[in-house]
Design a protein around this motif. Structure first.
Motif, mmCIF file in Angstrom:
data_model
loop_
_atom_site.group_PDB
_atom_site.id
_atom_site.type_symbol
_atom_site.label_atom_id
_atom_site.label_comp_id
_atom_site.label_asym_id
_atom_site.label_seq_id
_atom_site.Cartn_x
_atom_site.Cartn_y
_atom_site.Cartn_z
ATOM 1 N N UNK A 192 8.786 19.729 34.119
ATOM 2 C CA UNK A 192 9.077 21.043 33.532
ATOM 3 C C UNK A 192 10.561 21.206 33.219
ATOM 4 N N UNK A 193 11.406 20.405 33.865
ATOM 5 C CA UNK A 193 12.853 20.466 33.622
ATOM 6 C C UNK A 193 13.346 19.101 33.132
ATOM 7 N N UNK A 194 13.053 18.763 31.879
ATOM 8 C CA UNK A 194 13.346 17.420 31.386
ATOM 9 C C UNK A 194 14.841 17.158 31.246
ATOM 10 N N UNK A 195 15.190 15.885 31.199
ATOM 11 C CA UNK A 195 16.565 15.482 30.914
ATOM 12 C C UNK A 195 16.911 15.901 29.486
ATOM 13 N N UNK A 196 18.110 16.444 29.331
ATOM 14 C CA UNK A 196 18.643 16.718 27.999
ATOM 15 C C UNK A 196 19.490 15.516 27.594
ATOM 16 N N UNK A 197 19.091 14.859 26.510
ATOM 17 C CA UNK A 197 19.783 13.645 26.092
ATOM 18 C C UNK A 197 20.855 13.957 25.053
ATOM 19 N N UNK A 198 22.023 13.383 25.287
ATOM 20 C CA UNK A 198 23.073 13.487 24.275
ATOM 21 C C UNK A 198 22.686 12.709 23.026
ATOM 22 N N UNK A 199 22.032 11.574 23.227
ATOM 23 C CA UNK A 199 21.591 10.789 22.073
ATOM 24 C C UNK A 199 20.342 9.996 22.435
ATOM 25 N N UNK A 200 19.374 10.011 21.523
ATOM 26 C CA UNK A 200 18.189 9.169 21.643
ATOM 27 C C UNK A 200 18.201 8.173 20.500
ATOM 28 N N UNK A 201 18.037 6.903 20.839
ATOM 29 C CA UNK A 201 17.919 5.854 19.835
ATOM 30 C C UNK A 201 16.439 5.510 19.668
ATOM 31 N N UNK A 202 15.950 5.613 18.440
ATOM 32 C CA UNK A 202 14.559 5.273 18.135
ATOM 33 C C UNK A 202 14.522 3.818 17.685
ATOM 34 N N UNK A 203 13.795 2.999 18.409
ATOM 35 C CA UNK A 203 13.830 1.556 18.208
ATOM 36 C C UNK A 203 12.673 1.022 17.373
ATOM 37 N N UNK A 204 11.652 1.839 17.167
ATOM 38 C CA UNK A 204 10.519 1.453 16.319
ATOM 39 C C UNK A 204 9.785 2.731 15.915
ATOM 40 N N UNK A 205 8.824 2.622 15.014
ATOM 41 C CA UNK A 205 8.073 3.798 14.574
ATOM 42 C C UNK A 205 7.309 4.405 15.748
ATOM 43 N N UNK A 206 7.416 5.720 15.880
ATOM 44 C CA UNK A 206 6.802 6.427 17.005
ATOM 45 C C UNK A 206 5.700 7.356 16.518
ATOM 46 N N UNK A 207 4.839 7.733 17.451
ATOM 47 C CA UNK A 207 3.859 8.787 17.197
ATOM 48 C C UNK A 207 4.588 10.078 16.820
ATOM 49 N N UNK A 208 4.011 10.840 15.903
ATOM 50 C CA UNK A 208 4.658 12.057 15.408
ATOM 51 C C UNK A 208 4.978 13.040 16.530
ATOM 52 N N UNK A 209 4.033 13.234 17.453
ATOM 53 C CA UNK A 209 4.253 14.178 18.547
ATOM 54 C C UNK A 209 5.327 13.665 19.508
ATOM 55 N N UNK A 210 5.362 12.375 19.728
ATOM 56 C CA UNK A 210 6.389 11.759 20.571
ATOM 57 C C UNK A 210 7.767 12.003 19.975
#
Length: 284
Positions: A124-142
């Motif tokens: 319920x209290x997720x990490x807030x990321x300064x930066x996320x690197x997307x390494x491959x195609x992801x599911x839309x909801x993800x």
């Protein structure tokens, strides 16, 4: 100090973080937090550009890290960056905002997940990321979730550190899998069936951390890491459909065959479909 949270049993998480550090030119001391037995292999855990590299192991069994042990696993002390691989809240949902080392910049490395399964583990209290690197195609909801918890979401193409010259080239077919043994044998059977259907009898070399009991006679075994340099001279490459296998053998896509295996969180079948659309061939 860079703290990399790479929770997983195999080679995949360590190989991906290793490539991330190289690709982005991270320097300075690095600590891994992982239950992977491969963290003790000096070929996998190599010095960062500064020449300093530390390795830590999380408490708890490989099957899961008790929630009360997470803070101890992350550790105390100054951290410049907190890098979380693959799972934005840890493998079992054990990471939350409270587990981020004070003052650390937060980085997430996002790869394909079975999001319908993993989202049930989100805190319920997720990490807030300064930066996320997307390494491959992801599911839309993800991807939508990552955008909601990240200040920046950027694509990143990973590059592996230079590999030492292979001591001996592999001729014929190259089979690569780090285990478990049952899957190595299944992958070997797939390669043998493929050869029989095609009416050929190529030399076959299995690259795996160990030679599994029951490996058919005539198949050579080699414990080599990294395995991708051996692909240059191989007539065919046969692997599972894990993230690193698909990424590292992409330059030889027309020779690459893959057999996806079921995983609780990794969607090898979706990854194999994506690879097939680009020219790789996977099992039916």
């Amino acid at each position: 100090m860079i703290l990399c949270y790479a929770e997983g049993d195999g080679l995949g998480h360590l190989t991906r973080v290793r490539a991330f550090l190289h690709t982005t030119g991270r320097t300075g001391p690095v600590t891994y937090r992982t239950t992977s037995p491969f963290a003790s292999d000096p070929r996998v855990i190599v010095p960062a550009p500064s020449g300093e590299f530390a390795v830590g192991a999380v408490g708890g069994a490989a099957s899961g890290l008790p929630a009360e042990n997470v803070a101890a696993a992350v550790g105390s002390g100054a951290r410049d960056e907190f890098v979380v691989d693959a799972f934005p809240a840890g493998r079992h949902g054990e990471l939350s905002a409270a587990d981020v080392p004070r003052g650390a910049r937060t980085i997430h490395l996002a790869r394909l997940l079975r999001w319908d399964v993993y989202r049930e583990r989100l805190p319920t209290d997720p990490i807030r990321y300064d930066r996320t690197y997307v390494l491959e195609d992801l599911d839309t909801a993800h991807l939508a979730y990552l955008r909601s918890v990240s200040d920046e979401v950027l694509p990143l193409v990973l590059r592996d550190p230079p590999a030492p010259p292979a001591c001996e080239p592999v001729r014929g077919w190259l089979l690569v899998h780090s285990g478990p043994d049952a899957e190595i044998l299944e992958l070997t059977a797939y390669a043998l069936d493929m050869a029989a259907v095609e009416g050929v009898a190529p030399d076959m070399t299995l690259v795996a951390p160990r030679r599994p009991d029951g490996l058919p006679p005539g198949i050579a075994h080699r414990d080599a890491y990294p395995a991708w340099p051996l692909a240059a001279d191989a007539d065919r490459i046969v692997t599972a459909a894990g993230f690193n296998a698909v990424r590292q053998f992409a330059p030889w896509r027309e020779r690459h065959r893959m057999l996806p295996f079921p995983r609780t969180l990794d969607d090898q079948f979706a990854r194999a479909r994506q690879a097939r659309s680009l020219g790789s061939t996977s099992a039916p």
